[in-house]
Design an enzyme around this catalytic site. Sequence first.
Site, short mmCIF file in Angstrom:
data_model
loop_
_atom_site.label_atom_id
_atom_site.label_comp_id
_atom_site.label_asym_id
_atom_site.label_seq_id
_atom_site.Cartn_x
_atom_site.Cartn_y
_atom_site.Cartn_z
N HIS A 17 -13.36 22.62 22.72
CA HIS A 17 -14.81 22.50 22.47
C HIS A 17 -15.60 22.94 23.72
O HIS A 17 -16.61 23.63 23.61
CB HIS A 17 -15.18 21.05 22.15
N LYS A 41 -14.68 8.83 7.73
CA LYS A 41 -13.59 9.31 8.59
C LYS A 41 -13.31 8.25 9.66
O LYS A 41 -14.21 7.91 10.44
CB LYS A 41 -13.99 10.65 9.23
N ARG A 90 -10.59 29.16 15.64
CA ARG A 90 -9.32 29.19 16.38
C ARG A 90 -8.36 30.20 15.75
O ARG A 90 -7.94 31.13 16.39
CB ARG A 90 -8.70 27.79 16.42
N SER A 128 -8.50 17.71 17.86
CA SER A 128 -8.66 16.32 18.31
C SER A 128 -7.51 15.47 17.79
O SER A 128 -6.98 14.61 18.50
CB SER A 128 -10.01 15.77 17.86
N1 COA Z 1 -11.25 23.70 19.92
C1 COA Z 1 -10.49 22.63 19.65
N2 COA Z 1 -10.57 21.95 18.49
C2 COA Z 1 -11.45 22.37 17.59
C3 COA Z 1 -12.26 23.48 17.81
C4 COA Z 1 -12.14 24.16 19.04
N3 COA Z 1 -12.86 25.23 19.34
N4 COA Z 1 -13.03 23.68 16.71
C5 COA Z 1 -12.70 22.72 15.85
N5 COA Z 1 -11.75 21.93 16.37
C6 COA Z 1 -11.06 20.81 15.74
C7 COA Z 1 -11.82 19.54 15.75
O1 COA Z 1 -11.54 18.81 16.92
C8 COA Z 1 -11.31 18.87 14.52
O2 COA Z 1 -10.08 18.25 14.79
P1 COA Z 1 -9.59 17.02 13.91
O3 COA Z 1 -9.67 17.42 12.47
O4 COA Z 1 -8.24 16.85 14.43
O5 COA Z 1 -10.54 15.91 14.25
C9 COA Z 1 -10.99 19.98 13.57
O6 COA Z 1 -10.88 21.13 14.38
C10 COA Z 1 -12.00 20.18 12.54
O7 COA Z 1 -13.22 20.36 13.20
P2 COA Z 1 -14.54 20.49 12.42
O8 COA Z 1 -14.41 21.48 11.34
O9 COA Z 1 -15.58 20.70 13.45
O10 COA Z 1 -14.69 19.16 11.66
P3 COA Z 1 -15.52 18.04 12.10
O11 COA Z 1 -15.13 16.88 11.29
O12 COA Z 1 -15.41 17.87 13.56
O13 COA Z 1 -17.05 18.50 11.75
C11 COA Z 1 -18.96 19.01 10.31
C12 COA Z 1 -17.44 19.05 10.49
C13 COA Z 1 -19.56 17.81 10.96
C14 COA Z 1 -19.57 20.24 10.96
C15 COA Z 1 -19.23 19.07 8.79
O14 COA Z 1 -18.39 18.12 8.16
C16 COA Z 1 -20.67 18.77 8.43
O15 COA Z 1 -21.53 19.57 8.62
N6 COA Z 1 -20.92 17.55 7.90
C17 COA Z 1 -22.27 17.11 7.50
C18 COA Z 1 -22.45 17.03 5.98
C19 COA Z 1 -22.85 18.36 5.45
O16 COA Z 1 -23.84 18.94 5.82
N7 COA Z 1 -22.03 18.84 4.52
C20 COA Z 1 -22.23 20.13 3.92
C21 COA Z 1 -21.60 21.17 4.79
S1 COA Z 1 -21.68 22.73 4.01
#
Ligand code: COA
Length: 160
Positions: A17, A41, A90, A128
Site C-alpha cells: 500500500h 468483515k 498486483r 493483508s
Molecule cells: N499491496 C498489497 N496489498 C494490496 C494491495 C497492494 N498494492 N492492493 C490491495 N491489496 C490487498 C489488500 O490488503 C486486501 O488484502 P486482504 O483481502 O487480505 O485484506 C486485498 O488486497 C483486497 O484489497 P481491496 O480490494 O482493497 O479490498 P478492501 O477490502 O481492502 O477494499 C473497497 C475494498 C473498500 C475499496 C470496496 O469494498 C468498497 O468500495 N466498498 C464500499 C462499498 C461500495 O461502494 N461498494 C460498491 C463498489 S463498486
Amino acid sequence: MRLAVYPGSFDPITNGHIDILEKTSKIFDRIIIAVIHNVTKQALFSLDERVELIRESTGHLDNVEVDCFSGLLADYVRTKSACAIIRGLRTVSDFEYEMHMAMMNKRLVPEVDTLFAMSDSNYIFVSSSAVKEAALLGGDVSSLVPPVVVRGLKEKLCGR
Ligand code: COA
C-alpha cells in the site's frame, strides 16, 4: 486541487500500500486514504488502530491524510469532491474485480475516474491476510509491513 481517494480495509497497511501511495502522491496534490468501516468483515485491528497505523506509516508523505468511511465509496468521493479513486493492481487476477468495481463507481459517480497504479514487483504477492497469517504462525513479516505494524502485530498476536 487534484484530490484522490485511496480506499481499502488496510487491516493492516502493508509496504505494498505504501508503494502505491509513494507513486501516486507525486501525481495528486492531496490523497485521502479512506479506511472502510465494514461491519461484515472481521478485522484484526479496530478502525481506530488501522487509522493510527496508517498515520504513523505515512508521516513521510506530506500530502497524504487518513479518514474513515462507511456505505458507498461513490458517495464518499463525491462528498470530498475528489477527481479520482486510486487502486493498486498486483497481478492479472486483480484486474477483473477491479475493472467491475471501477465501472460500477464510474456509473455511480461519473465525474470521478479510477486510476490504477502497478504494484512494485517486490510486493505483488503481499496482502493483508497473508501478512496476518504469516505473523500468526511466527513468520518474519518485517520486510512486508512498516515497523509500527510489525509491533502492532506482535502485540495483537501475543494476546492470543
Ligand atoms: N499491496 C498489497 N496489498 C494490496 C494491495 C497492494 N498494492 N492492493 C490491495 N491489496 C490487498 C489488500 O490488503 C486486501 O488484502 P486482504 O483481502 O487480505 O485484506 C486485498 O488486497 C483486497 O484489497 P481491496 O480490494 O482493497 O479490498 P478492501 O477490502 O481492502 O477494499 C473497497 C475494498 C473498500 C475499496 C470496496 O469494498 C468498497 O468500495 N466498498 C464500499 C462499498 C461500495 O461502494 N461498494 C460498491 C463498489 S463498486
